[in-house]
Design an enzyme around this catalytic site. Structure first.
Site, mmCIF file in Angstrom:
data_model
loop_
_atom_site.group_PDB
_atom_site.id
_atom_site.type_symbol
_atom_site.label_atom_id
_atom_site.label_comp_id
_atom_site.label_asym_id
_atom_site.label_seq_id
_atom_site.Cartn_x
_atom_site.Cartn_y
_atom_site.Cartn_z
ATOM 1 N N ASN A 9 -6.374 -10.966 -8.966
ATOM 2 C CA ASN A 9 -6.428 -11.950 -10.042
ATOM 3 C C ASN A 9 -7.872 -12.191 -10.462
ATOM 4 O OD1 ASN A 9 -3.779 -12.105 -9.284
ATOM 5 N ND2 ASN A 9 -3.939 -14.134 -8.403
ATOM 6 N N TRP A 10 -8.051 -12.320 -11.775
ATOM 7 C CA TRP A 10 -9.378 -12.598 -12.294
ATOM 8 C C TRP A 10 -9.723 -14.052 -12.085
ATOM 9 C CZ3 TRP A 10 -10.361 -9.835 -17.575
ATOM 10 C CH2 TRP A 10 -10.256 -8.462 -17.391
ATOM 11 N N LYS A 11 -11.008 -14.336 -12.167
ATOM 12 C CA LYS A 11 -11.473 -15.710 -12.024
ATOM 13 C C LYS A 11 -10.780 -16.612 -13.039
ATOM 14 C CE LYS A 11 -16.142 -14.423 -10.645
ATOM 15 N NZ LYS A 11 -17.553 -14.521 -11.034
ATOM 16 N N HIS A 94 3.522 -14.370 -4.873
ATOM 17 C CA HIS A 94 2.183 -14.521 -4.300
ATOM 18 C C HIS A 94 2.179 -15.749 -3.392
ATOM 19 C CE1 HIS A 94 -2.138 -15.287 -4.065
ATOM 20 N NE2 HIS A 94 -2.282 -14.010 -4.368
ATOM 21 N N GLU A 166 0.168 -9.048 1.718
ATOM 22 C CA GLU A 166 -1.011 -9.901 1.638
ATOM 23 C C GLU A 166 -0.780 -11.119 2.532
ATOM 24 O OE1 GLU A 166 -3.831 -11.140 -1.970
ATOM 25 O OE2 GLU A 166 -1.834 -12.003 -2.115
ATOM 26 N N GLY A 172 -8.063 -15.967 0.241
ATOM 27 C CA GLY A 172 -8.835 -17.145 -0.096
ATOM 28 C C GLY A 172 -8.138 -18.482 0.051
#
Length: 177
Positions: A9-11, A94, A166, A172
């Site tokens: 995933n992008w910021k 996710h 994952e 994170g």
């Protein structure tokens, strides 16, 4: 079968201009490989514009989430049907969706079915928490998540699904229980 490389995933703080610039730089540096498929998952607000900019021979786009109903009044939800032609993939299950937004196994299963129904490859995320790992429950948790997430997927459709392992403890979001 092609190997898949998913760039996460992008910021969240990429605005449209920053996302476009990032994609432009990435398209100029990523070589095209037959055995690797690069999949980028930008935020939903940038997804449609980036779909017009991306070179699909080099990389594909993924939505970070979808809703399982194709239509109806579900404020704030993005139906998988609306992602058709924009995203090639969608991330489903996710750990943040499972543990922060309390998505059930049924929700995840319905989203996998919606993605397949709309000709989008589901990326089914599975993984255990640190507590489940410590208790030796990893195999059972993964088996339950896979069995539930793929419950109504046919053998032919299974080729369309990407499984992403994952573990929650390795990302994170920390060690969510």
């Amino acid at each position: 079968m092609r190997k898949k490389l998913i760039i996460g995933n992008w910021k969240m703080n990429f605005n449209m201009q920053e996302a476009s610039l990032y994609l432009h730089k990435l398209m100029n540096t990523l070589p095209s490989h037959r055995d690797v498929e690069v999949v980028l998952a930008p935020t939903i607000l940038t997804l449609q514009s980036l779909s017009l900019q991306i070179n699909r021979r080099i990389a594909k786009l993924a939505a970070q989430n979808c809703y399982w109903r194709d239509s109806g009044a579900y404020t704030g939800e993005i139906p998988a049907a609306h992602l058709r032609g924009i995203a090639d993939y969608v991330i489903i299950g996710h750990s943040e969706r499972r543990y922060i937004f309390i998505e059930s196994e049924k929700d995840i299963r319905l989203k996998v079915q919606a993605a397949i129904r709309n000709r989008i490859h589901p990326i089914l995320c599975v993984g255990e928490t640190i507590q489940e790992r410590t208790l030796g429950e990893t195999k059972d948790v993964l088996a339950d998540q896979l069995t539930s997430g793929l419950a109504n997927v046919t053998a032919d459709e299974l080729d369309e699904v990407v499984i992403a392992y994952e573990p929650v403890w390795a990302i994170g979001t920390g060690d969510s229980a």
